[in-house]
Scaffold this active site. Structure first.
Site, PDB file in Angstrom:
ATOM      1  N   ARG A 204      -3.284   6.832   0.205  1.00 35.15           N
ATOM      2  CA  ARG A 204      -2.691   7.813   0.555  1.00 35.15           C
ATOM      3  C   ARG A 204      -2.839   8.995  -0.744  1.00 35.15           C
ATOM      4  NH1 ARG A 204       0.791   3.814   0.586  1.00 35.15           N
ATOM      5  NH2 ARG A 204       1.534   3.307   2.125  1.00 35.15           N
TER       6      ARG A 204
ATOM      7  N   LYS B 224       3.544   3.597  -3.193  1.00 34.10           N
ATOM      8  CA  LYS B 224       5.061   3.491  -2.584  1.00 34.10           C
ATOM      9  C   LYS B 224       5.896   2.252  -2.759  1.00 34.10           C
ATOM     10  CE  LYS B 224       5.046   6.059   1.739  1.00 34.10           C
ATOM     11  NZ  LYS B 224       5.301   6.556   3.222  1.00 34.10           N
TER      12      LYS B 224
ATOM     13  N   HIS C  73      -4.830  13.092   4.616  1.00 33.44           N
ATOM     14  CA  HIS C  73      -4.439  11.971   5.886  1.00 33.44           C
ATOM     15  C   HIS C  73      -4.727  11.646   7.105  1.00 33.44           C
ATOM     16  CE1 HIS C  73      -0.958   8.954   6.680  1.00 33.44           C
ATOM     17  NE2 HIS C  73      -1.528   9.202   9.043  1.00 33.44           N
TER      18      HIS C  73
ATOM     19  N   ARG D  44      -7.047   9.244   6.188  1.00 36.31           N
ATOM     20  CA  ARG D  44      -6.765   7.866   5.712  1.00 36.31           C
ATOM     21  C   ARG D  44      -6.950   7.435   6.403  1.00 36.31           C
ATOM     22  NH1 ARG D  44      -3.013   4.829   3.002  1.00 36.31           N
ATOM     23  NH2 ARG D  44      -1.138   3.730   4.343  1.00 36.31           N
TER      24      ARG D  44
ATOM     25  N   HIS E  26       0.919  -1.304   4.029  1.00 37.40           N
ATOM     26  CA  HIS E  26       1.411  -1.410   4.836  1.00 37.40           C
ATOM     27  C   HIS E  26       2.382  -2.714   4.807  1.00 37.40           C
ATOM     28  CE1 HIS E  26      -0.252   2.201   7.840  1.00 37.40           C
ATOM     29  NE2 HIS E  26       0.627   2.657   6.563  1.00 37.40           N
TER      30      HIS E  26
ATOM     31  N   TYR F  87       4.829  -9.473   7.422  1.00 40.61           N
ATOM     32  CA  TYR F  87       3.331  -8.898   5.997  1.00 40.61           C
ATOM     33  C   TYR F  87       3.233 -10.475   5.540  1.00 40.61           C
ATOM     34  CZ  TYR F  87       2.033  -7.573   1.854  1.00 40.61           C
ATOM     35  OH  TYR F  87       1.168  -6.704   1.019  1.00 40.61           O
TER      36      TYR F  87
END
Length: 299
Positions: free
Chosen positions: A149, A173, A245, A248, A271, A280
């Site tokens: 990012r 994030k 982006h 990415r 993610h 995940y």
């Protein structure tokens, strides 16, 4: 409880409990501010804890009449659901009025993807004779070579570069850290920038560990990188809608098209899940490294 106090408590929850960035907290606050404006416009002046499902449904009609597109409405609803989840956790309400609230159906529009030739053309448009040339090349190679990012790139630290083992540590994030493999082209460009160009930059106090600096020795802004990429795309004759982006998204697309495992790409992008229903999955570092080496076109 009044709206001002409720929003203040919600902001503290987002910062302390969820460790969200300032930009994310600001976005959530704007969403709840809209609900507060609606509540204040009602005849009975609805309080945060007094709102019912029927009120929220009227609110959706209200923002729709303001001309908000479905994607914006869906984002606001997400903020409202987070707000009432917080209210429920803090025992400020007995039931969540947003639980049965449905978001408007939206079509997901994928961002433009650059072909490998287009990415090469953008990188080739960089004037390496200029002082910022080696830095800008390293920026694009890292963005495309590791799928970062733009905020992760601007905060990238020298102490988090492990180029000898072909990894970089990235803070994503929610301040979550992850190790991302980095390819040969990006490593070469980084070494040229750091060892041959960055050493001549007068580094400002507090910026000593930041990888990418401007000519005054301060970290770059996201806006600068956006504008730089736009200019290079124009020089390369590319008319697509381009942003950091895009690189990415192209990184992920090219890996998947080349046959890379979706879970490996998921891990590299940071993610939490491939879709909202999948769990995940952690993968070992060597598998991630072999995936990017095998499938990334610049390797």
């Amino acid at each position: 409880m009044n709206w001002q106090a409720a929003i203040k408590g919600f902001q503290n929850y987002l910062k302390l409990e969820r460790s969200l960035s300032g930009n994310s907290i600001e976005a959530y606050t704007r969403d709840i501010d809209k609900l507060a404006q609606f509540a204040d416009s009602e005849i009975n002046k609805l309080s945060p804890e007094g709102i019912k499902l029927a009120d929220l449904r009227r609110f959706i009609i209200w923002i729709n009449e303001l001309g908000m597109i479905p994607s914006s409405q869906a984002r606001i609803l997400s903020g409202i659901k987070a707000f009432y989840k917080y209210m429920l956790m803090e025992d400020l309400i007995k039931a969540d009025p947003s639980e049965l609230l449905e978001a408007p159906k939206i079509q997901r529009k994928l961002p433009d993807t650059l072909s490998y030739d287009e990415i090469n053309a953008i990188i080739a448009a960089i004037d390496l004779s200029k002082p910022e040339g080696p830095r800008n090349k390293a920026i694009l190679e890292v963005l495309y070579g590791s799928g970062l990012r733009v905020s992760e790139l601007t905060e990238l630290k020298l102490s988090n570069l492990y180029l000898d083992i072909e990894f970089i540590k990235v803070t994503g994030k929610g301040n979550k850290e992850r190790l991302v493999p980095i390819g040969e082209a990006a490593i070469k460009a980084l070494k040229i920038w750091i060892n041959e160009a960055r050493v001549h930059v007068p580094v400002q106090k507090g910026e000593e560990d930041i990888v990418f600096l401007n000519r005054r020795g301060k970290r770059l802004t996201r806006v600068y990188i956006f504008l730089m990429l736009k200019e290079l795309a124009q020089l390369a004759g590319i008319r697509k809608s381009i942003s950091p982006h895009t690189l990415r998204h192209s990184f992920a697309t090219h890996l998947v098209e080349g046959g890379a495992d979706l879970r490996a790409v998921q891990e590299m992008l940071g993610h939490e899940s491939i879709t909202t229903t999948e769990i995940y999955t952690h993968l070992d570092r060597e598998y991630l490294k072999s995936t990017i080496i095998q499938y990334h076109p610049r390797n």
